[in-house]
Motif scaffolding. Structure first.
Motif, PDB file in Angstrom:
ATOM      1  N   SER A 168       0.834  -1.205   0.000  1.00 37.32           N
ATOM      2  CA  SER A 168       0.000   0.000   0.000  1.00 37.32           C
ATOM      3  C   SER A 168       0.866   1.251   0.000  1.00 37.32           C
ATOM      4  O   SER A 168       1.946   1.274   0.559  1.00 37.32           O
ATOM      5  CB  SER A 168      -0.908  -0.003   1.225  1.00 37.32           C
ATOM      6  OG  SER A 168      -1.793  -1.088   1.156  1.00 37.32           O
TER       7      SER A 168
ATOM      8  N   ALA B 188     -12.424  -3.678  -2.555  1.00 35.94           N
ATOM      9  CA  ALA B 188     -11.384  -2.692  -2.881  1.00 35.94           C
ATOM     10  C   ALA B 188     -11.692  -1.908  -4.147  1.00 35.94           C
ATOM     11  O   ALA B 188     -11.078  -0.856  -4.386  1.00 35.94           O
ATOM     12  CB  ALA B 188     -10.037  -3.396  -3.034  1.00 35.94           C
TER      13      ALA B 188
ATOM     14  N   GLN C  78     -13.123   1.596  -3.462  1.00 38.43           N
ATOM     15  CA  GLN C  78     -12.062   2.435  -2.911  1.00 38.43           C
ATOM     16  C   GLN C  78     -11.137   2.913  -4.018  1.00 38.43           C
ATOM     17  O   GLN C  78     -10.733   4.082  -4.050  1.00 38.43           O
ATOM     18  CB  GLN C  78     -11.267   1.639  -1.863  1.00 38.43           C
ATOM     19  CG  GLN C  78     -12.094   1.163  -0.684  1.00 38.43           C
ATOM     20  CD  GLN C  78     -11.327   0.175   0.188  1.00 38.43           C
ATOM     21  OE1 GLN C  78     -10.134  -0.024   0.011  1.00 38.43           O
ATOM     22  NE2 GLN C  78     -12.026  -0.465   1.114  1.00 38.43           N
ATOM     23  N   ALA C  79     -10.817   2.009  -4.944  1.00 36.48           N
ATOM     24  CA  ALA C  79      -9.927   2.371  -6.053  1.00 36.48           C
ATOM     25  C   ALA C  79     -10.532   3.487  -6.898  1.00 36.48           C
ATOM     26  O   ALA C  79      -9.838   4.446  -7.276  1.00 36.48           O
ATOM     27  CB  ALA C  79      -9.642   1.148  -6.907  1.00 36.48           C
TER      28      ALA C  79
ATOM     29  N   ARG D  42     -10.461   6.968  -5.597  1.00 36.81           N
ATOM     30  CA  ARG D  42      -9.175   7.624  -5.850  1.00 36.81           C
ATOM     31  C   ARG D  42      -9.080   8.126  -7.290  1.00 36.81           C
ATOM     32  O   ARG D  42      -8.466   9.154  -7.570  1.00 36.81           O
ATOM     33  CB  ARG D  42      -8.018   6.650  -5.589  1.00 36.81           C
ATOM     34  CG  ARG D  42      -7.903   6.173  -4.164  1.00 36.81           C
ATOM     35  CD  ARG D  42      -6.747   5.193  -4.006  1.00 36.81           C
ATOM     36  NE  ARG D  42      -6.716   4.644  -2.667  1.00 36.81           N
ATOM     37  CZ  ARG D  42      -6.186   5.255  -1.622  1.00 36.81           C
ATOM     38  NH1 ARG D  42      -5.618   6.446  -1.774  1.00 36.81           N
ATOM     39  NH2 ARG D  42      -6.202   4.693  -0.435  1.00 36.81           N
TER      40      ARG D  42
ATOM     41  N   ASN E  27      -7.241  -1.657  -5.401  1.00 35.56           N
ATOM     42  CA  ASN E  27      -6.973  -0.383  -4.738  1.00 35.56           C
ATOM     43  C   ASN E  27      -5.469  -0.176  -4.562  1.00 35.56           C
ATOM     44  O   ASN E  27      -4.944   0.913  -4.807  1.00 35.56           O
ATOM     45  CB  ASN E  27      -7.686  -0.328  -3.387  1.00 35.56           C
ATOM     46  CG  ASN E  27      -7.603   1.048  -2.743  1.00 35.56           C
ATOM     47  OD1 ASN E  27      -7.673   2.070  -3.421  1.00 35.56           O
ATOM     48  ND2 ASN E  27      -7.428   1.078  -1.428  1.00 35.56           N
TER      49      ASN E  27
ATOM     50  N   GLN F 147      -3.005   2.801  -6.207  1.00 40.76           N
ATOM     51  CA  GLN F 147      -2.059   3.558  -5.383  1.00 40.76           C
ATOM     52  C   GLN F 147      -0.637   3.412  -5.917  1.00 40.76           C
ATOM     53  O   GLN F 147       0.135   4.387  -5.944  1.00 40.76           O
ATOM     54  CB  GLN F 147      -2.125   3.069  -3.943  1.00 40.76           C
ATOM     55  CG  GLN F 147      -3.433   3.400  -3.234  1.00 40.76           C
ATOM     56  CD  GLN F 147      -3.378   2.968  -1.781  1.00 40.76           C
ATOM     57  OE1 GLN F 147      -2.594   3.488  -0.994  1.00 40.76           O
ATOM     58  NE2 GLN F 147      -4.211   2.011  -1.420  1.00 40.76           N
TER      59      GLN F 147
END
Length: 386
Positions: free
Chosen positions: A17, A49, A52-53, A56, A373, A377
């Motif tokens: 992460s 996830a 969440q991805a 972003r 996710n 990142q």
């Protein structure tokens, strides 16, 4: 089509992460190619996830800050339907123009669009073929109704009136295999009949023609991941059955005019084209230099991305395609993200298609992360977007 020899790839790099990024320093010079099953969804359920991805990836108004294409080997629905499914799963608006199904690149094969095509698969196969530009389409079901004596396995579907005189269809052109059918025995039998009879399955079998009628196949995945704990058979398994039956009956190899879908290079070229179209539409002036291909299947997603990266190098393009393997689908691990990446990505058994040679370097991911996710990142960190 066998890819040319490629130089050994570097060992995959392990990524965990990163701190979330909230700012974008300028127009993006990169884009994402997301696999769907096993990366964003498992059957009808979204991978946690995934939302969440995309939080972003999107700005405060829900618009994507970088170009994104959803690159799936599914082919049993319309692009618009897949876009609606993804919109609901991800919580943002996905357009059909962002979706590439296994057969989508056939839109570019305009030289074949006037041919008479037998199409096999499930879902709206006739509508899919017509949307791709094919003008003369015959489905397996239409062929079965025209020649009811050919489909003999299921006794409940056999004709009840004895011998039937039917004015049947003469095909005589091409066969398109969109994806795995529901009744494998019916499709296997009728496709073989068409190939053995040169498109006239109502005729008495004479000399077997070879080469046979041209065959286009989409989606070579042997396995795919749904809600079950173990992978399910994919279209690659159906193709394996068809190839072996044809060879057993004729003594000859079944040949393909083209293989479409991941890991074929033509599919990734089409994906890059759509990525650049999105960037132009948004007014992003920076050239797209890097593609991040995120997938769960080493033999499909990772192989295809690495093969395309080698293509870009051989064509002396100032671009790259980075492969990122997630652990939420076909590829699994028993503990945390493993440290010995070579042992976990090099498979002893080749699950790829017969016509793609096995090169261990092509199934070694550039990066291995836990989920999508983490993949986003990682890309943001590499691109200084965090």
């Amino acid at each position: 089509p066998r890819p040319p020899p490629v130089p050994p790839r570097r060992a995959p790099r392990l990524a965990g992460s990163c701190s979330p990024g909230t700012t974008s320093p300028g127009p993006p010079a990169f884009g994402f190619l997301f696999d769907v099953d096993g990366v964003l969804v498992r059957g009808s359920q979204a991978v946690p996830a995934a939302r969440q991805a995309f939080q972003r990836l999107a700005d405060g108004s829900g618009r994507l800050r970088v170009p994104v294409v959803f690159l799936t080997n599914a082919g049993n629905c319309l692009r618009a339907a897949k876009a609606r499914e993804l919109s609901q799963a991800l919580g943002l608006q996905v357009s059909p123009e962002q979706v590439i199904l296994s057969h989508s690149p056939l839109r570019l094969f305009s030289q074949f669009h006037q041919k008479c095509m037998l199409v096999a698969g499930q879902g709206p196969v006739e509508e899919n073929a017509q949307n791709l530009g094919f003008k003369h389409v015959v489905t397996i079901e239409a062929l079965r109704k025209a020649y009811p004596l050919l489909d003999m396995v299921d006794q409940s579907r056999r004709p009840k009136d004895g011998w039937l005189l039917v004015v049947g269809l003469v095909l005589g052109h091409w066969v398109i295999l969109f994806g795995e059918p529901v009744r494998w025995e019916t499709s296997l039998q009728l496709i073989i009949d068409v190939l053995l009879s040169n498109g006239n399955p109502g005729a008495e079998l004479q000399d077997i023609p070879y080469p046979h009628l041209p065959v286009l196949a989409c989606n070579m995945d042997l396995l795919w991941m749904a809600e079950a704990q173990m992978p399910r058979f994919g279209h690659g398994t159906f193709l394996l059955c068809l190839e072996n039956i044809y060879k057993k009956v004729t003594g000859q190899e079944l040949k393909y005019e083209a293989l479409i879908g991941k890991p074929s290079t033509v599919t990734y070229r089409y994906a890059e084209y759509l990525i650049k179209q999105q960037a132009e539409k948004q007014g992003w002036k920076s050239p797209i230099r890097r593609l991040y291909a995120v997938g769960d299947n080493p033999m499909s997603d990772i192989y295809g991305a690495n093969l395309y990266n080698n293509y870009l190098k051989s064509a002396h393009q100032n671009q790259s395609c980075e492969s990122i393997l997630v652990c939420t689908g076909v590829y699994r691990h028993s503990a945390d993200v493993p440290s010995k990446t070579k042992e976990c990505t090099t498979e002893a058994v080749f699950h790829g298609h017969r016509d793609f040679c096995f090169d261990p370097s092509l199934v070694e991911a550039s990066y291995i992360v836990q989920d999508v996710n983490d993949a986003v990142q990682l890309a943001f960190k590499k691109e200084n977007w965090s």
